[in-house]
Write an enzyme that holds these catalytic residues in place. Structure first.
Site, mmCIF file in Angstrom:
data_model
loop_
_atom_site.group_PDB
_atom_site.id
_atom_site.type_symbol
_atom_site.label_atom_id
_atom_site.label_comp_id
_atom_site.label_asym_id
_atom_site.label_seq_id
_atom_site.Cartn_x
_atom_site.Cartn_y
_atom_site.Cartn_z
ATOM 1 N N CYS A 60 0.805 -1.229 0.000
ATOM 2 C CA CYS A 60 0.000 0.000 0.000
ATOM 3 C C CYS A 60 0.834 1.273 0.000
ATOM 4 O O CYS A 60 0.303 2.355 -0.244
ATOM 5 C CB CYS A 60 -0.949 0.024 1.199
ATOM 6 S SG CYS A 60 -2.210 -1.249 1.158
ATOM 7 N N HIS A 68 -9.415 2.984 -2.575
ATOM 8 C CA HIS A 68 -8.030 2.615 -2.243
ATOM 9 C C HIS A 68 -7.461 1.668 -3.301
ATOM 10 O O HIS A 68 -7.458 0.453 -3.124
ATOM 11 C CB HIS A 68 -8.037 1.941 -0.866
ATOM 12 C CG HIS A 68 -6.696 1.601 -0.312
ATOM 13 N ND1 HIS A 68 -5.508 2.090 -0.809
ATOM 14 C CD2 HIS A 68 -6.342 0.788 0.732
ATOM 15 C CE1 HIS A 68 -4.501 1.606 -0.105
ATOM 16 N NE2 HIS A 68 -4.983 0.809 0.839
#
Length: 375
Positions: free
Chosen positions: A90, A327
């Site tokens: 991430c 996301h």
């Protein structure tokens, strides 16, 4: 000869929920338009053509084959422009920006394009001995390696972050994002694709938050306080200060990548921010804008708590964060830099204003960067 690295252009796609508007686009078709737009914007801002030394992109889930190089070719930058792909999960998009900046600061005084891309919709199914798996291990055998949702639930319990507080945080993110969208504050940074002109999840979960069931018996997380799995890309153009001319931008002042307990990976952004600010000679109170990837409401609140920042601090994701926008894993860290550019550079913040981008990372990592506005 070392040099300051300055972000002089920043673009992103709208973020699309997995399986929706951007689902037919692989990573190169997501990334190429923002790479091209960032390069064009930078050349216009600098007032002269820019020779691009490299394209560096973060990506988590495939398809392999060095997506950054494929995107560079698809963007029309020329066969002589290489590409490299970074995997810090991430934090990949932000890590790619830092890698590009580090090359400039080390003395390679040529422009670079950096960012991140994720197509969750087209990510390949992986397998070992014919058995499919959703992700590779984040830690070796015998170490904690929780699923990210499970890890966020553990963090909520450890820090005493209840459901009401998480719901309020998610709702605030949606409200801020909706206000920014309606005011046109995203418009200049967006590169519409496949008919999608705005982030498609803004406001969707907000209406449902009080009614959503918890994800674990006795837990506090819901689908509304976890980010949507998404598709998207973002890219920035970085140049040495000598090449920016009169173009305003964000100069990198400090950055850090740190490790933390893999059992509680969501806290990684906190020590990374502290380390980056220390290297920049600044404190939390000096920062005008934070963009910290909101993977989960509980995780975001745990990071803010460790940094001594209030839940509703207007400096943090002032136009909404990943809870509202979505996301796209490998792109989210780069989107944070694009958002800082929009808030501070396009938004007219005075020279000297500080902005921080950060992400917590599966496996127990944190990535952060401190930037200063130059004009």
């Amino acid at each position: 000869m070392s040099a300051d690295a300055v972000v002089v252009a920043a673009r992103r796609t709208p973020v699309g929920t997995r399986g929706r508007a951007l689902a037919g686009l692989g990573v190169e078709r997501l990334a190429a338009p923002v790479v091209r737009a960032a390069h064009s914007d930078a050349a216009t801002a600098a007032g002269h053509p820019l020779v691009v030394a490299d394209v560096v992109l973060g990506n988590c889930m495939g398809p392999g084959g060095n997506p950054a190089r494929v995107a560079a070719l698809a963007a029309g930058l020329g066969v002589e422009v290489p590409g490299g792909t970074v995997d810090r999960q991430c934090g990949s998009g932000l890590a790619a920006v830092l890698d590009a900046a580090t090359a400039i600061r080390a003395g390679d005084l040529r422009a670079r394009i950096a960012g991140g891309v994720e197509s969750a919709s087209t990510a390949p199914v992986r397998s070992v001995d014919g058995t499919p798996y959703s992700r590779a291990p984040f830690a070796p055998h015998g170490w904690p390696d929780p699923d990210m949702v499970e890890a966020a639930e553990h963090l909520a319990a450890a820090d005493g972050i209840g459901r009401d507080r998480q719901d309020a945080h998610a709702a605030r993110s949606h409200r801020r994002a909706r206000a920014a969208r309606d005011a046109g504050r995203f418009t200049a940074e967006l590169v519409p694709l496949a008919g999608l002109t705005a982030d498609d999840s803004i406001g969707v979960a907000e209406r449902l938050l009080p009614r959503l069931p918890v994800l674990f018996d006795g837990g506090t997380l819901t689908a509304g306080t976890a980010t949507r799995i998404s598709d998207g890309a973002a890219a920035v153009a970085l140049v040495p200060d000598a090449l920016r001319g009169d173009a305003p931008g964000l100069v990198l002042r400090g950055h850090a990548v740190v490790g933390c307990d893999p059992a509680l990976p969501g806290i990684g952004a906190a020590p990374a921010v502290a380390a980056a600010l220390d290297l920049a000679g600044a404190r939390v109170g000096d920062v005008a804008a934070f963009e910290i990837v909101e993977a989960f409401a509980a995780q975001s609140l745990a990071v803010l708590g460790r940094l001594g920042i209030a839940d509703d601090d207007p400096r943090v994701c002032a136009d909404g964060g990943a809870l509202a926008l979505g996301h796209p894993w490998g792109a989210s860290g780069a989107i944070s830099v694009v958002r800082l550019f929009g808030r501070l550079v396009r938004g007219g913040a005075p020279a000297g204003s500080l902005g921080v981008a950060a992400a917590s990372v599966g496996g127990g990592l944190g990535v952060a960067a401190a930037f200063e506005v130059v004009r």
